[in-house]
Design a protein around this motif. Sequence first.
Motif, PDB file in Angstrom:
ATOM      1  N   SER A 146       0.858  -1.188   0.000  1.00 20.96           N
ATOM      2  CA  SER A 146       0.000   0.000   0.000  1.00 20.96           C
ATOM      3  C   SER A 146       0.887   1.227   0.000  1.00 20.96           C
ATOM      4  N   LEU A 147       0.551   2.185  -0.864  1.00 23.76           N
ATOM      5  CA  LEU A 147       1.313   3.430  -0.985  1.00 23.76           C
ATOM      6  C   LEU A 147       0.427   4.614  -0.656  1.00 23.76           C
ATOM      7  N   MET A 148       0.999   5.634  -0.036  1.00 22.37           N
ATOM      8  CA  MET A 148       0.278   6.872   0.259  1.00 22.37           C
ATOM      9  C   MET A 148       1.100   8.054  -0.221  1.00 22.37           C
ATOM     10  N   GLY A 149       0.507   8.854  -1.107  1.00 25.86           N
ATOM     11  CA  GLY A 149       1.181  10.019  -1.640  1.00 25.86           C
ATOM     12  C   GLY A 149       0.358  11.277  -1.447  1.00 25.86           C
ATOM     13  N   GLU A 150       0.939  12.410  -1.783  1.00 23.17           N
ATOM     14  CA  GLU A 150       0.262  13.697  -1.582  1.00 23.17           C
ATOM     15  C   GLU A 150      -0.975  13.840  -2.472  1.00 23.17           C
ATOM     16  N   SER A 151      -0.926  13.257  -3.666  1.00 23.77           N
ATOM     17  CA  SER A 151      -2.038  13.410  -4.611  1.00 23.77           C
ATOM     18  C   SER A 151      -2.885  12.160  -4.748  1.00 23.77           C
ATOM     19  N   GLY A 152      -2.467  11.079  -4.123  1.00 22.52           N
ATOM     20  CA  GLY A 152      -3.239   9.840  -4.221  1.00 22.52           C
ATOM     21  C   GLY A 152      -2.519   8.700  -3.534  1.00 22.52           C
ATOM     22  N   GLY A 153      -3.219   7.599  -3.391  1.00 17.84           N
ATOM     23  CA  GLY A 153      -2.646   6.397  -2.803  1.00 17.84           C
ATOM     24  C   GLY A 153      -3.041   5.195  -3.626  1.00 17.84           C
ATOM     25  N   ALA A 154      -2.522   4.039  -3.252  1.00 16.54           N
ATOM     26  CA  ALA A 154      -2.851   2.838  -4.019  1.00 16.54           C
ATOM     27  C   ALA A 154      -2.588   1.588  -3.197  1.00 16.54           C
ATOM     28  N   ASP A 155      -3.429   0.586  -3.411  1.00 16.93           N
ATOM     29  CA  ASP A 155      -3.125  -0.786  -3.042  1.00 16.93           C
ATOM     30  C   ASP A 155      -2.719  -1.489  -4.333  1.00 16.93           C
ATOM     31  N   PRO A 209      -4.774  -6.637  -5.018  1.00 20.94           N
ATOM     32  CA  PRO A 209      -4.992  -6.168  -6.380  1.00 20.94           C
ATOM     33  C   PRO A 209      -4.880  -4.645  -6.467  1.00 20.94           C
ATOM     34  N   LEU A 210      -4.790  -4.138  -7.685  1.00 26.15           N
ATOM     35  CA  LEU A 210      -4.546  -2.715  -7.907  1.00 26.15           C
ATOM     36  C   LEU A 210      -5.817  -1.888  -7.728  1.00 26.15           C
ATOM     37  N   LYS A 211      -5.708  -0.878  -6.880  1.00 27.24           N
ATOM     38  CA  LYS A 211      -6.785   0.083  -6.677  1.00 27.24           C
ATOM     39  C   LYS A 211      -6.152   1.412  -6.298  1.00 27.24           C
ATOM     40  N   ILE A 212      -6.590   2.495  -6.914  1.00 25.04           N
ATOM     41  CA  ILE A 212      -5.997   3.818  -6.724  1.00 25.04           C
ATOM     42  C   ILE A 212      -7.008   4.726  -6.043  1.00 25.04           C
ATOM     43  N   ILE A 242     -12.312   9.602  -4.976  1.00 25.38           N
ATOM     44  CA  ILE A 242     -12.421   8.696  -6.120  1.00 25.38           C
ATOM     45  C   ILE A 242     -11.593   7.436  -5.882  1.00 25.38           C
ATOM     46  N   ASP A 243     -12.188   6.262  -6.129  1.00 24.64           N
ATOM     47  CA  ASP A 243     -11.473   4.989  -6.150  1.00 24.64           C
ATOM     48  C   ASP A 243     -11.451   4.486  -7.589  1.00 24.64           C
ATOM     49  N   THR A 244     -10.261   4.156  -8.089  1.00 23.27           N
ATOM     50  CA  THR A 244     -10.110   3.713  -9.469  1.00 23.27           C
ATOM     51  C   THR A 244      -9.583   2.283  -9.497  1.00 23.27           C
ATOM     52  N   THR A 245     -10.322   1.424 -10.181  1.00 26.98           N
ATOM     53  CA  THR A 245      -9.921   0.021 -10.326  1.00 26.98           C
ATOM     54  C   THR A 245      -9.854  -0.314 -11.807  1.00 26.98           C
ATOM     55  N   PRO A 246      -8.748  -0.862 -12.296  1.00 30.33           N
ATOM     56  CA  PRO A 246      -8.683  -1.206 -13.723  1.00 30.33           C
ATOM     57  C   PRO A 246      -9.687  -2.307 -14.057  1.00 30.33           C
ATOM     58  N   SER A 247     -10.360  -2.151 -15.164  1.00 26.99           N
ATOM     59  CA  SER A 247     -11.309  -3.174 -15.593  1.00 26.99           C
ATOM     60  C   SER A 247     -10.625  -4.302 -16.348  1.00 26.99           C
ATOM     61  N   PHE A 248      -9.377  -4.072 -16.766  1.00 25.46           N
ATOM     62  CA  PHE A 248      -8.646  -5.108 -17.496  1.00 25.46           C
ATOM     63  C   PHE A 248      -7.151  -4.894 -17.298  1.00 25.46           C
ATOM     64  N   LEU A 249      -6.451  -5.974 -17.006  1.00 21.00           N
ATOM     65  CA  LEU A 249      -4.994  -5.992 -17.026  1.00 21.00           C
ATOM     66  C   LEU A 249      -4.562  -7.228 -17.796  1.00 21.00           C
ATOM     67  N   PRO A 250      -3.544  -7.111 -18.646  1.00 21.82           N
ATOM     68  CA  PRO A 250      -3.068  -8.299 -19.368  1.00 21.82           C
ATOM     69  C   PRO A 250      -2.704  -9.411 -18.394  1.00 21.82           C
ATOM     70  N   ALA A 251      -2.897 -10.633 -18.810  1.00 19.79           N
ATOM     71  CA  ALA A 251      -2.712 -11.775 -17.908  1.00 19.79           C
ATOM     72  C   ALA A 251      -1.323 -12.393 -18.011  1.00 19.79           C
ATOM     73  N   LYS A 252      -0.351 -11.648 -18.515  1.00 21.18           N
ATOM     74  CA  LYS A 252       0.994 -12.212 -18.696  1.00 21.18           C
ATOM     75  C   LYS A 252       1.625 -12.556 -17.354  1.00 21.18           C
ATOM     76  N   ASP A 253       2.202 -13.727 -17.271  1.00 24.23           N
ATOM     77  CA  ASP A 253       2.831 -14.209 -16.047  1.00 24.23           C
ATOM     78  C   ASP A 253       4.056 -13.371 -15.715  1.00 24.23           C
ATOM     79  N   ASN A 254       4.201 -12.984 -14.454  1.00 27.48           N
ATOM     80  CA  ASN A 254       5.306 -12.116 -14.081  1.00 27.48           C
ATOM     81  C   ASN A 254       6.664 -12.807 -14.185  1.00 27.48           C
ATOM     82  N   TYR A 255       6.708 -14.111 -13.913  1.00 29.22           N
ATOM     83  CA  TYR A 255       7.967 -14.830 -14.090  1.00 29.22           C
ATOM     84  C   TYR A 255       8.374 -14.865 -15.562  1.00 29.22           C
ATOM     85  N   GLU A 256       7.405 -15.101 -16.426  1.00 27.71           N
ATOM     86  CA  GLU A 256       7.693 -15.121 -17.857  1.00 27.71           C
ATOM     87  C   GLU A 256       8.202 -13.763 -18.325  1.00 27.71           C
TER      88      GLU A 256
END
Length: 350
Positions: A264-273, A276-279, A288-302
């Motif tokens: 979890s990050l906290m900044g002067e103009s916004g924060g995020a988990d 999963p990703l939420k801003i 405002i809470d922003t959640t991506p509706s789509f993220l590519p499913a590429k494996d992080n190890y790959e």
Amino acid sequence: MEKALRVGIIGAGGIAATVHIPNYLKQKNKVEIVAITDVAKENAKAVAKTFNINQVFTDHQEMLKEVELDAVSVCTPNKFHAEVTIAALQAGCHVICEKPPAMTVEEAQKMAETAKQYGKILTYGLSFRHTQEVDTLKRFIDENELGEIYAARVHAIRRRGIPGWGVFTNKELQGGGPLIDIGVHMLDAALYLMGYPEPDTVFGVTYQKLGNKPGVGLAGHWDWENFSIEDMARGMVTFKNGASIILESAFAANTEKHDEMSVSLMGESGGADVFPLKIYQEKHQTLIDTTPSFLPAKDNYELQMERFIDCCLNEDQPISTAEQGVILQKIINGLYESADKGEPVKFFAE
């Protein structure tokens, strides 16, 4: 077709067989795995047979001397990271070394200095940095959507997830427990998103309350009688730019969730988990809470291995650098030192 990268594998354990080799093979038009070495010859032979690797060794120096290689994966226990990585760099190889960088700050510094001296790439297997969540949030941060990030929390906690295989519970070979095995991933992700600030002071505590006695194992049965690591580490890191991180990491803790990996990050103009990703922002007098509706499913190890290969072939700098590895090692070792001394540890400018 461009010249294939000639790769050697040092260490034939689980991370080599499940992450490095399979993901090299996904890039088989760019890579040829030509040799593998492990002090346990039967392990090396078994992995070589599974993946059709022609040359097998029991001594990494012999492999580096006898085989023409462009790059190596270092997949040994942590105790041997520095020795093996430095030898590979001196032999003219690019290196991806599994995390953590080393056992000591001095080793991590020597590894970085050697990479620079020989003009070779040195990067680390910090795979969560290559997730789509981190990639996406980094773009938001680069566009100043969060402003100055001044605080973070990182969790890497398992309810009963002490590894029942390998040498994960052997302090002599690993250097530590959950902090350097799973906590390091979340710590690195946070530091990367914060711009890898220079640490100022750390305060850490460690506990051995559950791992040194028999119990339910969700990751296999561990050798509790020879359990020499911490089962939980907690700490706080402050940085020279005024930012701070609070960290918790455990292989075994009495919590509800079986497994939690979060930043979890906290900044002067916004924060995020992040996972999963939420801003979180305030815009136009509205929260405002922003959640991506789509993220590519590429494996992080790959993606991690693909990026390493491309960096080697194109002589580009990786997103995980040797210099960042030194900072990461400073924080890890500082937390352990603080826990041992029972007092904060302050870093001084070099």
